[in-house]
Design an enzyme around this catalytic site. Sequence first.
Site, PDB file in Angstrom:
ATOM      1  N   TYR A  15       2.017  11.686   0.054  1.00 21.05           N
ATOM      2  CA  TYR A  15       3.213  11.865   1.447  1.00 21.05           C
ATOM      3  C   TYR A  15       3.864  12.782   0.897  1.00 21.05           C
ATOM      4  O   TYR A  15       5.138  12.378   0.947  1.00 21.05           O
ATOM      5  CB  TYR A  15       3.796  10.646   1.398  1.00 21.05           C
ATOM      6  CG  TYR A  15       2.894   9.447   1.166  1.00 21.05           C
ATOM      7  CD1 TYR A  15       1.902   8.997   2.026  1.00 21.05           C
ATOM      8  CD2 TYR A  15       2.838   8.835  -0.316  1.00 21.05           C
ATOM      9  CE1 TYR A  15       0.738   8.247   2.201  1.00 21.05           C
ATOM     10  CE2 TYR A  15       2.134   7.590   0.293  1.00 21.05           C
ATOM     11  CZ  TYR A  15       1.085   7.228   1.423  1.00 21.05           C
ATOM     12  OH  TYR A  15      -0.317   6.083   0.880  1.00 21.05           O
ATOM     13  N   TYR A 140      -0.168  -3.534   3.948  1.00 12.91           N
ATOM     14  CA  TYR A 140      -0.689  -2.430   3.339  1.00 12.91           C
ATOM     15  C   TYR A 140      -2.185  -2.966   2.550  1.00 12.91           C
ATOM     16  O   TYR A 140      -2.167  -3.696   1.810  1.00 12.91           O
ATOM     17  CB  TYR A 140      -0.081  -1.952   2.224  1.00 12.91           C
ATOM     18  CG  TYR A 140      -0.100  -1.164   2.141  1.00 12.91           C
ATOM     19  CD1 TYR A 140      -0.173   0.236   2.771  1.00 12.91           C
ATOM     20  CD2 TYR A 140      -1.461  -0.354   0.857  1.00 12.91           C
ATOM     21  CE1 TYR A 140      -1.066   1.601   2.168  1.00 12.91           C
ATOM     22  CE2 TYR A 140      -1.128   0.690   0.548  1.00 12.91           C
ATOM     23  CZ  TYR A 140      -1.471   1.444   1.420  1.00 12.91           C
ATOM     24  OH  TYR A 140      -1.591   3.383   0.919  1.00 12.91           O
ATOM     25  N   ASP A 240      -7.441  -9.300  -0.641  1.00 13.36           N
ATOM     26  CA  ASP A 240      -7.280  -7.944  -0.698  1.00 13.36           C
ATOM     27  C   ASP A 240      -6.210  -7.990  -1.939  1.00 13.36           C
ATOM     28  O   ASP A 240      -5.315  -7.702  -1.959  1.00 13.36           O
ATOM     29  CB  ASP A 240      -5.854  -6.926   0.638  1.00 13.36           C
ATOM     30  CG  ASP A 240      -6.005  -5.048   0.024  1.00 13.36           C
ATOM     31  OD1 ASP A 240      -6.157  -5.321  -1.463  1.00 13.36           O
ATOM     32  OD2 ASP A 240      -5.601  -4.840   0.352  1.00 13.36           O
ATOM     33  N   LYS A 269      -6.990  -0.531  -8.053  1.00 11.09           N
ATOM     34  CA  LYS A 269      -6.181   0.266  -9.194  1.00 11.09           C
ATOM     35  C   LYS A 269      -5.652  -0.109 -10.293  1.00 11.09           C
ATOM     36  O   LYS A 269      -6.741   0.282 -11.452  1.00 11.09           O
ATOM     37  CB  LYS A 269      -4.899  -0.845  -8.728  1.00 11.09           C
ATOM     38  CG  LYS A 269      -4.230  -0.052  -7.134  1.00 11.09           C
ATOM     39  CD  LYS A 269      -2.462  -0.648  -7.178  1.00 11.09           C
ATOM     40  CE  LYS A 269      -2.628   0.496  -5.915  1.00 11.09           C
ATOM     41  NZ  LYS A 269      -2.657  -0.350  -4.813  1.00 11.09           N
TER      42      LYS A 269
HETATM   43  C1  LIG Z   1      -2.941   0.248  -3.367  1.00 16.13           C
HETATM   44  C2  LIG Z   1      -3.605   0.110  -2.109  1.00 16.13           C
HETATM   45  C3  LIG Z   1      -4.825  -0.048  -1.210  1.00 16.13           C
HETATM   46  C4  LIG Z   1      -5.329   1.300  -1.605  1.00 16.13           C
HETATM   47  O1  LIG Z   1      -5.756   1.296  -2.408  1.00 16.13           O
HETATM   48  P1  LIG Z   1      -5.977   3.050  -3.003  1.00 16.13           P
HETATM   49  O2  LIG Z   1      -7.346   3.006  -4.027  1.00 16.13           O
HETATM   50  O3  LIG Z   1      -4.105   3.994  -2.924  1.00 16.13           O
HETATM   51  O4  LIG Z   1      -7.010   3.705  -1.779  1.00 16.13           O
HETATM   52  C5  LIG Z   1      -5.337  -1.328  -0.841  1.00 16.13           C
HETATM   53  N1  LIG Z   1      -4.488  -2.610  -0.477  1.00 16.13           N
HETATM   54  C6  LIG Z   1      -3.543  -2.780  -1.183  1.00 16.13           C
HETATM   55  C7  LIG Z   1      -3.030  -4.544  -1.294  1.00 16.13           C
HETATM   56  C8  LIG Z   1      -3.043  -1.787  -2.422  1.00 16.13           C
HETATM   57  O5  LIG Z   1      -1.835  -1.648  -3.017  1.00 16.13           O
END
Ligand SMILES: *Cc1c(COP(=O)(O)O)cnc(C)c1O
Length: 422
Positions: A15, A140, A240, A269
């Site tokens: 960004y 997100y 997620d 992550k």
């Molecule tokens: C960081 C994140 C993503 C995306 O993961 P990237 O490895 O940056 O593509 C998707 N969902 C959530 C909840 C996240 O925190």
Amino acid sequence: MNWLDIDKEHVWHPYNSLPSRSTLLPVKSTDKTTIFLETGEELIDGMSSWWSAIHGYNNPRLNEALKSQVEIMPHIMFGGLAHEKAAVLSKLLVDITGLHSVFLCDSGSVSVEVSLKTAIQYQEAKGLKKYKFLACEHAYHGDTLAAMSVCDPNNSMHSIYGSYLPKHIFTKAPALGFDSDCSEAIEALELNFEKHHEELAGFIIEPIVQGAGGMRIYNPIYLKKARELCDKYDVLFIADEIATGFGHTGKMFACEWADIKPDILTLGKGLTGGYMTMAAMITSKNVSQTISNSDLGILMHGPTFMANPLACAVAIESINLLLETSWQERVLKIEKIFQEELKDAKNIKIVKDIRNIGAIGVIELKDESHAQEIQDYCVKNGVWIRPFGKLIYSIVAYTIEENDLRKVVQVMIEAIKTIKSK
Ligand SMILES: *Cc1c(COP(=O)(O)O)cnc(C)c1O
């Protein structure tokens, strides 16, 4: 030209503009929870590299896992070939999640893409034409196009991409607060399921903490209710846990707070302890069997670097390290320290809210004009945080020393007070 000048001129950062509009700090090296800059300064890491470095940096066991794997096999294509590290990692993931079928891929966003494709294929396999997703406001789920389409449209980059993105359905997010009443959001959820279930392939949510869309902690009851509705209408529940997974909320996975299992889980992550880019989509046996027994019979995805052995090796070691340590005690202790230290921020005039759970501490300001100033103050005082908008927050490695964590929060608060007194 020194390398930082090259970077500023030629290299995109997240960004950002080119040349970079914001300051970029030159990092020389890392160790445990310290970032060493080329300038000789040291910063306590209050970000754990965006939720990923859960054991801190340069952990000897993780370093060794990577070094020994590179001698054996740095990479091998996964089409038509199998390797032990992928199998061992997948079995570990199956054991700790209670799910069944593992898809190993490159990044969090890709795992979200794959989860949406999987949900659509599952519904197709059942003879249903369900192509919409239900997601929450403030959600997100990543930066790629399909992932972006299930991010809150008012709180993300939707508008920049005009009408390119598919239109999904968004429901009211649960109220802020782990113990708060979320009945209004549940009512809205029920209505949305009633109204749209015939077109819904899945419901996607970040359990317990909505991350980049607002660092919002909410009541597990909401997840229980959502699980019931997904069952009632045969809509897949996609959790997620790319951010919340691997202990960040005090449970191994945040779904455990609600005692529910998703149909599809995305992890990323913290998966490799912050060493390599890797993510996973894990599904129930029902989902993978339904797709595999369909006419098409295959899941249509396969990245070049799928199940990269280096990433698998370090992920295995990271998960084993977590399981062998008293991580839950440590995270609880971190939670207690965050709570104690954050209290001081509550009465500052420009502070709207403070909240914390597990290894996550958040100060929400009333407006967003101070993020850069606060970051700069913290860096000057030996602390690395990266606020976004109104949110001044820290997510730490579970190995952080108590004094370092206290300093992170104290410096964050000092930074905010400095602004207030101007
Ligand atoms: C960081 C994140 C993503 C995306 O993961 P990237 O490895 O940056 O593509 C998707 N969902 C959530 C909840 C996240 O925190």
